[in-house]
Design an enzyme around this catalytic site. Structure first.
Site, PDB file in Angstrom:
ATOM      1  N   CYS A  75      -2.429  -0.099  -2.021  1.00  0.00           N
ATOM      2  CA  CYS A  75      -1.477  -0.948  -2.715  1.00  0.00           C
ATOM      3  C   CYS A  75      -2.163  -2.280  -2.981  1.00  0.00           C
ATOM      4  O   CYS A  75      -2.477  -3.018  -2.037  1.00  0.00           O
ATOM      5  CB  CYS A  75      -0.268  -1.130  -1.811  1.00  0.00           C
ATOM      6  SG  CYS A  75       0.911  -2.248  -2.466  1.00  0.00           S
ATOM      7  N   HIS A 167      -3.567   7.076 -11.079  1.00  0.00           N
ATOM      8  CA  HIS A 167      -3.017   6.377 -12.238  1.00  0.00           C
ATOM      9  C   HIS A 167      -3.318   7.114 -13.532  1.00  0.00           C
ATOM     10  O   HIS A 167      -4.414   7.643 -13.706  1.00  0.00           O
ATOM     11  CB  HIS A 167      -3.602   4.961 -12.337  1.00  0.00           C
ATOM     12  CG  HIS A 167      -3.223   4.092 -11.189  1.00  0.00           C
ATOM     13  ND1 HIS A 167      -2.090   3.307 -11.190  1.00  0.00           N
ATOM     14  CD2 HIS A 167      -3.801   3.914  -9.984  1.00  0.00           C
ATOM     15  CE1 HIS A 167      -2.003   2.671 -10.034  1.00  0.00           C
ATOM     16  NE2 HIS A 167      -3.022   3.023  -9.280  1.00  0.00           N
ATOM     17  N   GLU A 216       5.938   3.056 -11.378  1.00  0.00           N
ATOM     18  CA  GLU A 216       5.204   3.416 -10.158  1.00  0.00           C
ATOM     19  C   GLU A 216       5.742   4.675  -9.508  1.00  0.00           C
ATOM     20  O   GLU A 216       6.959   4.838  -9.366  1.00  0.00           O
ATOM     21  CB  GLU A 216       5.305   2.283  -9.137  1.00  0.00           C
ATOM     22  CG  GLU A 216       4.327   1.181  -9.385  1.00  0.00           C
ATOM     23  CD  GLU A 216       4.296   0.207  -8.218  1.00  0.00           C
ATOM     24  OE1 GLU A 216       4.407   0.636  -7.052  1.00  0.00           O
ATOM     25  OE2 GLU A 216       4.174  -0.992  -8.498  1.00  0.00           O
ATOM     26  N   CYS A 225       1.731  -4.162 -10.611  1.00  0.00           N
ATOM     27  CA  CYS A 225       1.067  -3.143  -9.801  1.00  0.00           C
ATOM     28  C   CYS A 225      -0.428  -3.457  -9.802  1.00  0.00           C
ATOM     29  O   CYS A 225      -1.074  -3.422 -10.850  1.00  0.00           O
ATOM     30  CB  CYS A 225       1.329  -1.758 -10.398  1.00  0.00           C
ATOM     31  SG  CYS A 225       0.510  -0.419  -9.538  1.00  0.00           S
ATOM     32  N   GLY A 228      -2.733  -0.530 -10.299  1.00  0.00           N
ATOM     33  CA  GLY A 228      -2.538  -0.148 -11.698  1.00  0.00           C
ATOM     34  C   GLY A 228      -3.335  -1.040 -12.639  1.00  0.00           C
ATOM     35  O   GLY A 228      -3.985  -0.551 -13.573  1.00  0.00           O
TER      36      GLY A 228
END
Ligand code: ZDP
Length: 282
Positions: A75, A167, A216, A225, A228
């Site tokens: 994360c 992703h 997400e 994100c 991301g």
């Protein structure tokens, strides 16, 4: 049971941080995390992050539960918040640069608190092979770049990048014309992605400035994100749409991303701020 928590946010991607440094296992269950992340019945958050004891040569371990209780490998916005949380717990002055080695399910990630208050993270190098994403797209090739994928009755050209977590990136002419809140869940649960997927739609404003909307995995529509944004810059470089350094504009603000290509690490720079703290009675 009483549990202290502190809320942090990075560009409006918000997390409930728990000081779990004295125990190897998270002190909350995924179900408790779901309740706490609820914005009406709980504290509210996109995920719960645990600061756990070190593994190997690192300083600490990070684990995170999404707001649906699933556990992602990494994360990006969250690890900036974790670094700020650890510095606050250890009582460091915000002006002094400080680097942590953090063990995650995606390997060792290295956030550095800078004197200007931002946090720069060495996010490691991206994974591009289809089996490492994982995706069934691009079966016999080394990468998934501009591959057709049918979602919502349309064919999209997608590029897939793992920053430890998966992703799927789609470049579009006009973000306003994309119904990403409807399309996002359809990408997330598409059979081409056995571990589900985080979905980013991108409009290239300039090669060094990309505008992003994200859906997400396990958290839905969020304001930002970090992994991301890193995956987007990598996809932009691989498709020659972006320079090696670019600003990514998210609904919650701006992230700066840098990648020299190949096995080089991706660097992400952005804010991480404390919101409030409190005590749970569970
Ligand atoms: O991979 C996933 O399941 C994501 N929902 C994890 C969280 C990613 C995050 N938004 C980020 O900043 O990288 C926290």
């Amino acid at each position: 049971m009483r549990v202290e928590f502190t809320k942090y946010q990075g560009l409006g991607n918000d997390f409930i941080l728990i000081d779990n440094r004295r125990q190897a296992q998270p002190c909350l269950t995924p179900q408790q995390a779901v309740q706490l992340c609820d914005r009406h019945f709980g504290i509210g958050g996109d995920g719960v992050i645990f600061a756990l004891p070190a593994e190997g040569q690192t300083h600490y371990t990070m684990r995170i539960y999404n707001s649906d209780g699933s556990e992602p490998e990494m994360c990006g916005n969250g690890i900036r918040c974790l670094a700020r949380f650890l510095a606050d717990l250890e009582g460091h002055s915000p002006q002094i640069p400080l680097t942590y080695q953090i063990h995650t399910l995606a390997g060792t990630i290295t956030p550095s608190l800078q004197a200007d208050g931002l946090v720069q993270v060495n996010m490691g190098s991206p994974y591009l092979r289809p089996q490492d994403i994982p995706t069934t797209l691009g079966a016999d090739s080394e990468t998934v770049i501009n591959q057709p994928l049918s979602v919502g009755g349309q064919s999209w050209l997608v590029t897939c990048v793992s920053m430890g977590n998966p992703h799927c990136i789609t470049f579009v002419e006009d973000l306003e014309a994309i119904d990403w809140q409807i399309l996002g869940p359809q990408f997330e649960h598409h059979p081409a992605f056995p571990q589900r997927i985080n979905t980013e739609f991108i409009q290239v404003i300039r090669p060094d400035y990309l505008k992003m909307r994200v859906w997400e995995r396990g958290a839905g529509s969020t304001l930002a994100c970090g992994t991301g944004a890193c995956a987007v810059l990598v996809a932009g470089v691989l498709t020659s749409k972006s320079e090696s350094s670019a600003t990514i504009e998210l609904p919650g603000g701006l992230l700066k991303i840098h990648w020299e290509g190949g096995q080089n690490p991706v660097y992400m720079t952005g804010p991480a701020e404390k919101v409030f703290s409190g005590t749970l009675e569970l």
